[in-house]
Design a protein around this motif. Sequence first.
Motif, PDB file in Angstrom:
ATOM      1  N   VAL A 411       0.768  -1.109   0.064  1.00 14.64           N
ATOM      2  CA  VAL A 411       0.045  -0.095  -0.059  1.00 14.64           C
ATOM      3  C   VAL A 411       1.067   1.352  -0.051  1.00 14.64           C
ATOM      4  N   VAL A 428      -8.708   3.421   0.939  1.00 14.74           N
ATOM      5  CA  VAL A 428      -7.848   2.294   1.160  1.00 14.74           C
ATOM      6  C   VAL A 428      -8.630   1.331   2.232  1.00 14.74           C
ATOM      7  N   SER A 432      -4.142   0.535   6.681  1.00 14.95           N
ATOM      8  CA  SER A 432      -3.078   0.515   5.569  1.00 14.95           C
ATOM      9  C   SER A 432      -2.159   1.455   5.861  1.00 14.95           C
ATOM     10  N   ILE A 441      -6.146  10.041   3.247  1.00 15.61           N
ATOM     11  CA  ILE A 441      -6.824   8.631   3.076  1.00 15.61           C
ATOM     12  C   ILE A 441      -8.198   8.462   3.939  1.00 15.61           C
TER      13      ILE A 441
END
Length: 455
Positions: A411, A428, A432, A441
């Motif tokens: 990732v 995600v 992660s 994110i």
Amino acid sequence: MTPRTRTARGGYRCAECGHLAMQWVGRCPSCQAWGSLEQAAPVAAAPTRTRVAAGAPTAPARRIADVALDSARSRPTGVSELDRVLGGGLIPGSVVLLAGEPGVGKSTLLLEVAAKAAATGRVLYVTGEESAGQVRLRAERTGAVHDELYLAAESDLGAIVGHIDELRPDLLVVDSIQTMSTGDADGTPGGVTQTRAVTVALTGLAKERGLPVVLVGHVTKDGAIAGPRVLEHLVDVVLAFEGDKHSTLRMVRGVKNRFGPADEVGCFELRDEGIVGMPDPSGLFLARFGGPPVPGTAVTVVMDGRRPLPAELQALVTGKDIPSPRRAVSGLDNARVAMLLAVLEKRAGVRLHDAEVYAATVGGMRVVEPAADLALALAITSARRDVALPSDVVVLGEIGLAGEVRRVTGVDRRLAEAARLGFTHALVPPDSGVAPAGMKITEVRDVGAVLQAIR
């Protein structure tokens, strides 16, 4: 008690696996290879337990720390994308096998490599498939003419060795190994026996003289390298040259590498003037990068070997109440797409059973890893509901049958590549890691929850 002995017998022995059959058959019963059985000489009766006589070593054994590394240093070929796959360049005495489908561009690539290598040393290019004039025409078109690049149209191994003795080249290119033959082995050129004998001879020559050798190999209709399986074991590096005939994208993929990583990928673009390396191929894979958002598109980052590559997934959902709706897939795994459609309908409430669904990738890329599941699910739902995703969003995640979003490998490298390309928001899986600087994110645990935002 006398030792057990074996009786003299002949028969037919498989050239690939060594299976012995008493009569000839077209297909080996052991390894299922076609046309590999050859008549074996009778074996004289001898004790099964024998003592091997000691011989004189060719060189004294040394401590591994005392072995010099100068002869094992890689030398760049001048083609950066090929050097990436080779692990830095060609090693003196190494044998590289480059295999690919007809017309994919193997000869064009190696002619460019030969021309670049001729700038620092003498190169011998041996062709057994074309005449010298045909190779010269290609060299003129691609700008691969050099004073230290020598061309020989030969198919006999003895003649090739004669050229090597006369020219003393620093690099040997043989195009292709299936067209070469030697009088020391039986069979026809391209057969199992001839291909193996020529490869063994060239490998021994390379090791003896420290001469790097690049061999061009053919592939069968199912994509495997033509010839005996032992061919891949004899050479040091095996490269697969891949590409769609309807696309300009070409990829050199490492299959085996004794001197570096075996999972590297090099990207090239086929042009009128030859093959050009692409250190940043994102322009081929992102059709609308930087443009206005369009329903039915989503961007992800896939790992091809050790290399993160951006991929744009597109979907089109049309029609309603169709008795037998059509599903068409290009560049994706059919079974994976069918499973994903069932999960979307069952777990996320997206009605797809009565509509036609078309899914594809951009730029001729082949995406098969599960990390692209969430991006494809968003693209399909976006197309169904006619709502576009923001153009600065990248999506990562595998979807399970229960609708959960699972973690994927690499990732951090995927997000770093997305941030380099200008993406500022990422969806995600949970846990992660930390996002790169300038990127936000959002962790997604269930596919139904994130699809609720697309209205």
